[in-house]
Design an enzyme around this catalytic site. Structure first.
Site, PDB file in Angstrom:
ATOM      1  N   ARG A  51      70.528  80.131  50.030  1.00  0.00           N
ATOM      2  CA  ARG A  51      70.142  80.462  48.662  1.00  0.00           C
ATOM      3  C   ARG A  51      70.742  79.545  47.612  1.00  0.00           C
ATOM      4  NH1 ARG A  51      69.264  84.497  51.204  1.00  0.00           N
ATOM      5  NH2 ARG A  51      71.168  83.882  52.223  1.00  0.00           N
ATOM      6  N   THR A  52      72.067  79.449  47.640  1.00  0.00           N
ATOM      7  CA  THR A  52      72.724  78.801  46.509  1.00  0.00           C
ATOM      8  C   THR A  52      72.299  77.342  46.397  1.00  0.00           C
ATOM      9  OG1 THR A  52      74.554  80.318  46.802  1.00  0.00           O
ATOM     10  CG2 THR A  52      74.957  78.420  45.400  1.00  0.00           C
ATOM     11  N   LYS A  80      85.147  61.769  57.982  1.00  0.00           N
ATOM     12  CA  LYS A  80      85.964  60.562  58.205  1.00  0.00           C
ATOM     13  C   LYS A  80      87.335  60.709  57.552  1.00  0.00           C
ATOM     14  CE  LYS A  80      81.950  57.484  57.840  1.00  0.00           C
ATOM     15  NZ  LYS A  80      81.385  56.446  56.967  1.00  0.00           N
ATOM     16  N   ARG A 101      80.297  73.425  47.038  1.00  0.00           N
ATOM     17  CA  ARG A 101      80.779  74.589  47.797  1.00  0.00           C
ATOM     18  C   ARG A 101      81.739  74.084  48.856  1.00  0.00           C
ATOM     19  NH1 ARG A 101      77.197  79.299  50.424  1.00  0.00           N
ATOM     20  NH2 ARG A 101      77.342  79.952  48.246  1.00  0.00           N
ATOM     21  N   HIS A 129      82.754  82.757  42.987  1.00  0.00           N
ATOM     22  CA  HIS A 129      81.380  82.264  43.156  1.00  0.00           C
ATOM     23  C   HIS A 129      80.637  82.575  41.853  1.00  0.00           C
ATOM     24  CE1 HIS A 129      77.555  81.255  44.684  1.00  0.00           C
ATOM     25  NE2 HIS A 129      77.547  81.914  45.818  1.00  0.00           N
TER      26      HIS A 129
HETATM   27  C1  NCD Z   1      77.448  84.652  49.204  1.00  0.00           C
HETATM   28  C2  NCD Z   1      78.551  83.626  49.379  1.00  0.00           C
HETATM   29  O1  NCD Z   1      78.289  82.510  49.796  1.00  0.00           O
HETATM   30  O2  NCD Z   1      79.672  83.990  49.057  1.00  0.00           O
HETATM   31  N1  NCD Z   1      76.179  84.131  49.440  1.00  0.00           N
HETATM   32  C3  NCD Z   1      75.490  83.601  48.393  1.00  0.00           C
HETATM   33  O3  NCD Z   1      75.862  82.585  47.852  1.00  0.00           O
HETATM   34  N2  NCD Z   1      74.451  84.287  47.920  1.00  0.00           N
HETATM   35  C4  NCD Z   1      77.676  85.894  49.948  1.00  0.00           C
HETATM   36  C5  NCD Z   1      77.934  85.829  51.411  1.00  0.00           C
HETATM   37  O4  NCD Z   1      77.897  84.747  52.013  1.00  0.00           O
HETATM   38  O5  NCD Z   1      78.154  86.887  51.974  1.00  0.00           O
END
Ligand code: NCD
Length: 303
Positions: A51-52, A80, A101, A129
């Protein structure tokens, strides 16, 4: 230049403006289809995501911009031995804005300190997040018309769930929010968050059984047990199905309660709940694109 590390980086007024912009984007997408022409977003994902990452990429494409990036650490120079600080210096030469991320808490902040382009924290370990929180808040605002005066239950892995930590931070600034933390003993909300709530005089309670409080909730925020943050698999297996929201439990809830989930869902919400009009977790995904479009425009100072 601004970055986004934590939802608290924006004031409540700035968030209102961001959500108003997201509303306008939803209503008038054509108005925004070329505003990022010539701009690029780099999505640097050292941890899995569907998703993100795709939501950021979709947001930039909707704005007329381009996307580049990587979707796992093994395909980047991290394999590396390159540091995040060096990688971001390099990315700054290729893109105008970056979403990162990383499995380590604080990695996005390290990147921001060395970056010459705006950096968005797209999840740093079990910490924060913020863009999921913007998504959650926009969904609540759109479907309930307000962000205050709620009893919200947060259920599942409250220890490692970064979406939960960011959402509590953000909601702690609105009036008359009562938090009910629903988790097994081992996955309780971290002490530093409880301390923050006490300091701000915000009411909360901690319960173990969802059935004991579901009838009091305006909002139920379900989360997955964060397998990748466990030290041993046995603990994960023991806790993973601790909560399963099903039709029976939904019968105990109010007619107007909303069920949110950042996704991915594993077993914690039975698929039979998906058709319930109170289940809004797939709608949330769509709001995530609008709010990321609004965020990109804001950080690039194009509005
Ligand atoms: C979440 C995350 O990555 O923290 N997912 C997301 O970005 N929608 C929640 C999860 O992974 O449980």
């Amino acid at each position: 230049m601004r970055h986004l590390m934590n939802p608290l980086d924006f004031t409540v007024e700035e968030l209102d403006r961001l959500f108003d912009l997201a509303d306008d984007i939803e209503k008038n997408p054509g108005k925004y289809k070329d505003v990022c022409r010539g701009k690029k977003i780099a999505t640097c994902f050292y941890e899995p995501s569907t998703r993100t990452r795709l939501s950021f990429e979709s947001a930039m494409i909707n704005l007329g911009g381009g996307v580049l990036g990587f979707s796992d650490a093994d395909s980047s120079s991290a394999s590396k031995g390159e540091s995040v600080s060096d990688t971001i210096r390099v990315i700054s030469c290729f893109a105008d804005i970056c979403a990162i991320r990383h499995p380590k808490e604080g990695a996005a902040m390290v990147a921001a300190q060395k970056s010459s382009i705006p950096v968005i924290n797209a999840g740093d370990g079990g910490h924060q997040h913020p863009t999921q929180t913007l998504t959650d808040l926009l969904t609540i605002r759109a479907l309930k018309g307000r962000l205050d005066h709620f009893t919200i239950g947060l259920c599942g892995d409250l220890k490692f769930g970064r979406t939960v930590h960011s959402l509590i931070n953000a909601l702690s600034r609105y009036e008359n929010i009562h938090f009910i933390f629903i988790s097994p003993e081992e996955l309780r909300i971290p002490d530093y968050i409880i301390e923050m709530l006490k300091e701000k005089n915000i009411s909360y309670e901690e319960v173990i059984k969802l059935e004991d409080c579901i009838d009091q909730l305006d909002l139920l925020y379900m989360t997955r047990v964060q397998r990748e943050r466990f030290f041993n698999e046995e603990d994960y297996v023991r806790l993973k199905d601790f909560y399963i929201l099903d039709k029976e439990k939904m019968k105990l809830a109010r007619e107007d309660m909303l069920v949110l989930h950042p996704l991915p869902r594993v077993n914690e919400i039975s698929v039979e709940v998906d058709d319930d009009p109170r289940a809004v977790y797939f709608k949330q995904v769509q709001y995530g694109v609008y709010v990321r479009m609004a965020l990109i425009l804001t950080l690039l100072e194009l509005v």
